[in-house]
Design a protein around this motif. Structure first.
Motif, mmCIF file in Angstrom:
data_model
loop_
_atom_site.group_PDB
_atom_site.id
_atom_site.type_symbol
_atom_site.label_atom_id
_atom_site.label_comp_id
_atom_site.label_asym_id
_atom_site.label_seq_id
_atom_site.Cartn_x
_atom_site.Cartn_y
_atom_site.Cartn_z
ATOM 1 N N ALA A 197 15.697 95.791 49.045
ATOM 2 C CA ALA A 197 14.420 95.644 48.363
ATOM 3 C C ALA A 197 13.407 96.577 49.003
ATOM 4 C CB ALA A 197 13.929 94.200 48.426
ATOM 5 N N SER A 198 12.540 97.158 48.179
ATOM 6 C CA SER A 198 11.513 98.059 48.701
ATOM 7 C C SER A 198 10.314 98.070 47.775
ATOM 8 C CB SER A 198 12.064 99.482 48.839
ATOM 9 O OG SER A 198 11.034 100.368 49.265
ATOM 10 N N PHE A 199 9.140 98.241 48.376
ATOM 11 C CA PHE A 199 7.910 98.398 47.604
ATOM 12 C C PHE A 199 7.968 99.669 46.763
ATOM 13 C CE2 PHE A 199 3.592 100.145 47.279
ATOM 14 C CZ PHE A 199 2.944 99.116 46.623
ATOM 15 N N ARG A 242 7.976 91.850 52.975
ATOM 16 C CA ARG A 242 8.120 93.117 53.694
ATOM 17 C C ARG A 242 8.202 94.288 52.718
ATOM 18 N NH1 ARG A 242 10.009 92.958 59.169
ATOM 19 N NH2 ARG A 242 10.072 90.819 59.950
ATOM 20 N N ARG A 243 7.795 95.468 53.216
ATOM 21 C CA ARG A 243 7.835 96.666 52.380
ATOM 22 C C ARG A 243 9.269 97.135 52.132
ATOM 23 N NH1 ARG A 243 3.208 98.691 49.686
ATOM 24 N NH2 ARG A 243 1.386 98.083 50.883
ATOM 25 N N VAL A 244 10.132 97.009 53.139
ATOM 26 C CA VAL A 244 11.524 97.450 53.013
ATOM 27 C C VAL A 244 12.434 96.406 53.646
ATOM 28 C CG1 VAL A 244 13.209 99.254 53.505
ATOM 29 C CG2 VAL A 244 10.817 99.870 53.178
ATOM 30 N N SER A 245 13.506 96.030 52.954
ATOM 31 C CA SER A 245 14.483 95.087 53.509
ATOM 32 C C SER A 245 15.890 95.548 53.166
ATOM 33 C CB SER A 245 14.270 93.674 52.952
ATOM 34 O OG SER A 245 13.015 93.160 53.315
ATOM 35 N N ASP A 246 16.776 95.418 54.146
ATOM 36 C CA ASP A 246 18.205 95.655 53.938
ATOM 37 C C ASP A 246 18.919 94.504 54.626
ATOM 38 O OD1 ASP A 246 20.826 96.452 53.837
ATOM 39 O OD2 ASP A 246 20.448 98.511 54.504
#
Length: 331
Positions: A53-55, A129-133
């Motif tokens: 997921a990412s902004f 969060r802005r970026v998740s892995d």
């Protein structure tokens, strides 16, 4: 294999469906789902394995390594802010979610992830969060989560053209990077201009790049802007109705991607490239120091050096030239 684009295949499949025929999608495109459809799809493919997921909307494409052909719909690459990998290696895109701020998109992300059985606290962390892995163990409640604190990649989704992809880099952006005028308005995004972001990404080790970006790097510089337009390197090729006089004189190609870069060219027949083009080529890793030194000499010396020489329409920086030229019939 025969050069049929995903857009044409979509149209043919739709026509076949109207005639009562079901055709398996040869591109194995990633479905865009939400709610019960998403839950049923993930369950049918063995459950959750990884969540990206990412902004920045296109980041999950590059994080996942999914070929963008699998995300083509309606003639464009449709990339949502969240992609989910299932235990059998399948991918599914999540509709109408976003992350990294307070609003409807992150609320939808929490709802969709919770509906898939993810721990509510972890779902909220991903949404905030802005970026998740996040990689999940056998039990969804026991994740091995990696949250990237670095800025998002901020790369745009590429535009499909035949069986390759294009990312235009406009003049304002190239001036930013080549003249080092980095004006950052938002600390979370666009930390460097687009040309620099693309080249930094493409310079990564092969194992960190998706397969569709593997391959040697090629570049071409058009000295004759009308030749660039005739070969199809113009906005009208990507956006019908765009000003026909505009062209992209610098092309940088790697794998199935082309960067179409707008830069000023020289009208002086004794000068090969402008300083801006030399700077861009240097940024892309092409050695042009000797030719740049010649172009920096006096006008008389340049005239003497080019006396009797015929100015080419373009210069290739790789012996093999470009693999993809829109104006040449594709085979």
């Amino acid at each position: 294999m025969v050069g049929i684009s995903p857009s044409h295949m979509t149209e043919w499949m739709a026509n076949a469906a109207r005639c009562g025929h079901t055709i398996a999608d040869p591109f194995a495109r990633v479905p865009l789902l939400s709610g019960a459809e998403l839950q049923e799809h993930v369950s049918r493919h063995g459950g959750l394995a990884r969540i990206l997921a990412s902004f920045e909307r296109a980041d999950p494409l590059y994080m996942s390594g999914v070929d963008p052909t699998r995300l083509v719909s309606g003639g464009v690459v449709v990339v949502p802010n969240m992609l989910i990998s299932t235990r059998d290696g399948d991918w599914v895109a999540v509709r109408n979610v976003n992350v990294g701020y307070a609003g409807t998109g992150p609320s939808n992300a929490i709802r969709e992830l919770s509906g898939l059985g993810l721990d509510p606290d972890l779902a909220e962390q991903i949404a905030s969060r802005r970026v998740s892995d996040v990689t999940l163990c056998i039990q969804a409640s026991d994740p091995q989560a990696h949250f990237d604190d670095a800025p998002p990649l901020g790369l745009p989704a590429p535009q499909p053209l035949h069986d390759w992809f294009v990312s235009p880099v406009e003049l304002e952006d190239t001036f930013q990077v080549l003249r080092r005028r980095k004006k950052v308005r938002d600390p979370d995004r666009h930390l460097s201009p687009l040309l620099e972001r693309w080249l930094n990404y493409l310079d990564r080790p092969r194992e960190e790049l998706p397969a569709w970006l593997h391959g040697s790097r090629h570049a071409r510089v058009y000295l004759d802007r009308s030749a660039a337009q005739a070969d199809g390197f113009a906005p009208v090729t990507l956006r019908p109705g765009a000003p026909p006089s505009a062209v992209y004189p610098l092309l940088i190609e790697q794998g199935q991607l082309q960067l179409w870069v707008d830069l000023p060219t020289s009208n002086d027949p004794t000068v090969l490239f402008t300083n801006e083009i030399y700077d861009a080529l240097g940024l892309a890793g092409f050695y042009t120091h000797q030719q740049r030194a010649r172009d920096a000499k006096s006008a008389f010396w340049r005239w003497l050096h080019t006396l009797g020489a015929r100015r080419p329409a373009y210069v290739d920086l790789h012996a093999a030239g470009l693999r993809h030229v829109p104006g040449i019939p594709h085979s």
